[in-house]
Design an enzyme around this catalytic site. Structure first.
Site, short mmCIF file in Angstrom:
data_model
loop_
_atom_site.label_atom_id
_atom_site.label_comp_id
_atom_site.label_asym_id
_atom_site.label_seq_id
_atom_site.Cartn_x
_atom_site.Cartn_y
_atom_site.Cartn_z
CG ASN A 67 -12.28 -0.79 4.09
OD1 ASN A 67 -12.64 -1.44 5.39
ND2 ASN A 67 -11.19 -0.33 3.89
CG HIS B 96 -8.78 -3.14 -2.10
ND1 HIS B 96 -9.97 -2.38 -2.53
CD2 HIS B 96 -8.51 -2.58 -1.07
CE1 HIS B 96 -10.23 -1.29 -1.94
NE2 HIS B 96 -9.36 -1.29 -0.90
CG ASP C 159 -2.32 1.00 1.05
OD1 ASP C 159 -1.80 2.11 1.02
OD2 ASP C 159 -3.03 0.48 1.32
N GLY D 289 -16.06 2.24 4.04
CA GLY D 289 -14.74 2.73 4.10
C GLY D 289 -14.02 2.34 2.75
CD GLN D 290 -15.09 -0.95 -2.39
OE1 GLN D 290 -16.13 -1.42 -1.92
NE2 GLN D 290 -14.59 -1.60 -3.56
CG HIS E 256 -6.86 -3.08 3.36
ND1 HIS E 256 -6.16 -2.07 3.19
CD2 HIS E 256 -8.11 -3.03 2.87
CE1 HIS E 256 -6.76 -1.25 2.45
NE2 HIS E 256 -8.13 -1.56 2.36
#
Length: 113
Positions: A86, A99, A30, A92-93, A101
């Protein structure tokens, strides 16, 4: 699905620090890490979120989940790690390409958000 930054990474239009890749998925560091180790695992198939999975994607879903521990081990996260997916704006996307995390390298407090 619109072309996202993750699609551009998969297509090698944007550079990324790739830590894992196979025919179905790609994992990269990230650019805004929230832990000492923060990797994103994405399917190469363009899916917006968990809500986009269909029954025919069950093998892909299993593949992604089974790769998480392998990637975590490769990254040296032997003391534990957290996974976060998310879904949607209120979840919170911010990038609308599914994806996962993978975060670790420090104690991760609870609750997370």
């Amino acid at each position: 699905m619109e072309v996202t930054i993750f699609t551009k990474i998969t297509n090698r239009e944007i550079p990324a620090d790739i830590v894992y890749e196979d025919d179905l998925c790609l994992a990269f560091r990230d650019v805004n890490p929230q832990a000492p180790t923060h990797v994103l695992l994405i399917p190469k198939k363009p899916l917006v979120s968990l809500d986009s999975f269909a029954e025919e994607d069950s093998a892909l879903a299993a593949h992604l989940l089974l790769k998480v521990p392998k990637i975590a081990a490769d990254l040296g996260l032997s003391n534990g790690y957290r996974t976060v997916i998310n879904t949607g704006e209120e979840g919170g996307q911010t990038v609308f390409h599914l994806h996962i995390h993978i975060l670790g390298g420090r104690n991760l407090d609870w609750p997370p958000g």
